[in-house]
Design a protein around this motif. Sequence first.
Motif, short mmCIF file in Angstrom:
data_model
loop_
_atom_site.label_atom_id
_atom_site.label_comp_id
_atom_site.label_asym_id
_atom_site.label_seq_id
_atom_site.Cartn_x
_atom_site.Cartn_y
_atom_site.Cartn_z
N THR A 180 1.13 -1.05 0.01
CA THR A 180 -0.12 0.04 -0.01
C THR A 180 0.94 1.46 0.04
O THR A 180 2.03 1.24 0.50
N LEU A 181 0.53 2.34 -0.69
CA LEU A 181 1.21 3.53 -0.57
C LEU A 181 0.62 4.15 0.64
O LEU A 181 -0.61 4.66 0.80
N VAL A 182 1.33 4.48 1.49
CA VAL A 182 0.89 5.03 2.88
C VAL A 182 1.20 6.43 2.83
O VAL A 182 0.31 7.15 3.54
N ALA A 183 1.90 7.06 1.81
CA ALA A 183 2.39 8.72 1.85
C ALA A 183 3.08 8.52 0.36
O ALA A 183 3.62 7.71 -0.16
N PRO A 184 3.09 9.95 -0.31
CA PRO A 184 3.66 9.86 -1.48
C PRO A 184 5.17 9.52 -1.56
O PRO A 184 5.96 9.64 -0.38
N GLY A 185 5.56 8.38 -2.21
CA GLY A 185 7.08 7.88 -2.04
C GLY A 185 7.20 7.00 -0.76
O GLY A 185 8.36 6.56 -0.54
N LEU A 186 6.16 6.51 -0.19
CA LEU A 186 6.22 5.67 1.01
C LEU A 186 5.49 4.46 0.77
O LEU A 186 4.01 4.55 1.05
N VAL A 187 6.14 3.25 0.55
CA VAL A 187 5.15 2.05 0.38
C VAL A 187 5.25 1.07 1.64
O VAL A 187 6.50 0.86 1.99
N ARG A 188 4.30 0.76 1.96
CA ARG A 188 4.43 -0.62 3.06
C ARG A 188 4.34 -1.84 2.34
O ARG A 188 3.21 -1.79 1.64
N ILE A 189 5.24 -2.69 2.44
CA ILE A 189 5.18 -4.03 1.47
C ILE A 189 5.29 -5.13 2.60
O ILE A 189 6.14 -4.92 3.48
#
Length: 273
Positions: A180-189
């Motif tokens: 999921t994209l949690v903030a611009p440029g920050l992905v939780r994977i």
Amino acid sequence: MTDPSQPSRPTEPAAGERLQKVLARAGIGSRRASEDLIVGGHVRVNGEVARLGRRVDVDHDLVEVDGAAVPVRPGLVYYLLNKPTGVVTTADDPQGRPTVVALVPDEPRVFPVGRLDVGTEGLLVLTNDGELAHRLTHPSFGVDKEYLAHVAGSPSRSAVRRLREGVELDDGPTAPARATLVAPGLVRITIHEGRNRQVRRMCDAIGHPVERLVRTRIGPIADRRLKPGTWRMLTGDEVLALERAAVARPRTPAPADTGRGPGRPGARRSRQT
Ligand code: URA
């Protein structure tokens, strides 16, 4: 049928330590709480429901609570380290770089469970429990690992969907993941395969290379307050939760699977030092 509230049968071992004492020492709960677990039929020894009064030989008997093996041998330790960048995940580095093992107590000797790249930060378990370590890292058990990836640019929804559905890497496609994209440029994977540099390669494959990578969860274990470079002991409940995660149904068959995976049922627990 076995009634766990009835005393042990005369055929059960009279030597060894009382089961509730062993459970309490393993951090399962107080002796009283451990007795309640026994009476409630939650505890098995070598596959059989244990009765109150049961004694066990911690070197040979397999003790399970609700199907999860309990680390009953004294001397087993489990550390949770927040690995900083620049530290290598080995016991000994030929290039003389700082190692994760040097960040935790020297004795007893422990080893890292799995591997984080030198540039990756975050949670890492170190232990001398060879059996649990083996099961946690064996791909057939697929214990989830969650990462926060700070990436170049900001992936589109369709790029994040590609991470979820699987991307083609040079050693084959990745299994479906949670992303999921949690903030611009920050992905939780969240992945469960543990291939070499997998998250970095997945993010490269969608055109958003990783700039900073932090592991935030290993199966049921997370800790937002643990500072980089510091460690703490896992609690008994956490070790049990990890054991439970590591007996989860394998997602892909392993060649040596005997129903409970590479940790043979009833096998003596191995201790690596
Ligand atoms: N994936 C990576 O790319 N690196 C790690 O250290 C862990 C997972």
